[in-house]
Motif scaffolding. Sequence first.
Motif, PDB file in Angstrom:
ATOM      1  N   UNK A 253       0.853  -1.173   0.000  1.00  0.00           N
ATOM      2  CA  UNK A 253       0.000   0.000   0.000  1.00  0.00           C
ATOM      3  C   UNK A 253       0.889   1.222   0.000  1.00  0.00           C
ATOM      4  N   UNK A 254       0.831   2.026  -1.058  1.00  0.00           N
ATOM      5  CA  UNK A 254       1.792   3.109  -1.255  1.00  0.00           C
ATOM      6  C   UNK A 254       1.072   4.440  -1.461  1.00  0.00           C
ATOM      7  N   UNK A 255       1.320   5.385  -0.573  1.00  0.00           N
ATOM      8  CA  UNK A 255       0.834   6.736  -0.810  1.00  0.00           C
ATOM      9  C   UNK A 255       1.935   7.595  -1.423  1.00  0.00           C
ATOM     10  N   UNK A 274      -1.292  -4.405  -5.241  1.00  0.00           N
ATOM     11  CA  UNK A 274      -0.812  -3.074  -4.865  1.00  0.00           C
ATOM     12  C   UNK A 274      -1.932  -2.046  -4.902  1.00  0.00           C
ATOM     13  N   UNK A 275      -1.938  -1.193  -3.887  1.00  0.00           N
ATOM     14  CA  UNK A 275      -2.782   0.004  -3.884  1.00  0.00           C
ATOM     15  C   UNK A 275      -1.851   1.199  -3.933  1.00  0.00           C
ATOM     16  N   UNK A 276      -2.065   2.091  -4.894  1.00  0.00           N
ATOM     17  CA  UNK A 276      -1.282   3.326  -4.990  1.00  0.00           C
ATOM     18  C   UNK A 276      -2.236   4.506  -4.876  1.00  0.00           C
ATOM     19  N   UNK A 277      -1.995   5.376  -3.921  1.00  0.00           N
ATOM     20  CA  UNK A 277      -2.743   6.632  -3.820  1.00  0.00           C
ATOM     21  C   UNK A 277      -1.767   7.777  -4.053  1.00  0.00           C
ATOM     22  N   UNK A 278      -2.211   8.891  -4.642  1.00  0.00           N
ATOM     23  CA  UNK A 278      -1.294   9.927  -5.133  1.00  0.00           C
ATOM     24  C   UNK A 278      -0.865  10.945  -4.074  1.00  0.00           C
TER      25      UNK A 278
END
Length: 318
Positions: A253-255, A274-278
């Motif tokens: 999980x990546x911000x 994977x979760x990517x938030x900006x």
Amino acid sequence: MTTEAAGTTPGDGGVSVLPHADASVEAAVRRAGGEVVPLGDRTRGIVWVAASGSSELDDVLARHPDVSWVQLPWAGVDAFAPTLAGFRDDGRVWTSAKGSYARPVAEHALTLALGVLRELPRRARASEWQADERGRSLFGMRVVIVGGGGITEQLLRLLQPFGVHAMVVRRRDVPVGGAERTVTDAALHEVLGDADLVFLAAALTERTRGMIGAAELALMPDGAVLVNVARGGLVDTEALVAELASGRLGGAGLDVTDPEPLPSRHPLWSLDTAIVTPHVADTEAMTVPLFAERVEANVAAFLGRGEWIGRIDLHAGY
């Protein structure tokens, strides 16, 4: 630098909000009893409200040596590293927003962790009913948090109801409340091998850049999850993609990412684990009032009515 600039005369002069006006910050200065002034001979404190502009700030400080205090806008100060290094020994007080945004960032970190554990990246993309039994619970997991600041403190509070076994890795061997064990970063390799879930909440410095690379990821157990809400440069992105693509790691999980912004065709966008938030763990709606609170507190300290909050260790870089 003058004696006055070294901070022996707190609050003698006004505070300039730069590089542009900011109504919420100016109001915070006034609430604390400070005077907002245009940049000039009366400026003794600066609140910098732009996320970058290190060279511009350099120029301001060089032209105004009587400035005794500088407030930076974010918890992470890596964008201002050249400035901090250049003015390291001039006696000024430097403060950041570290700790101000800890609650929303910790909340986002927990959101990412739960999303990955419950297979939300894959399920959100599904176009048909998939009645599988995949998904894991956070309860009772072995958790490692890298970083010992406000985000870690808030995250430990949020994790408490889940009965996790939490360990903190930080630069100094000083216990963190809510963690079963605290170790220095020299023991990082030792603790990664026993972690179900790893949170990154450390500052980005020359010491920490690339601290999670291929070797560190390989130490994490099969199925382990990595969550990064600090800075993308802490992680070797190519190594992370390789581990996720192989299916060995349970997810990420990546911000924050490296590079940032993450290109539209980057493989992290398409990985089901994977979760990517900006970089939205702390949105403007959250940060504006929180930064105003920090400015108000530090203007009071500037005026001699309290302690500095979020003071930067110029030699450590955060």
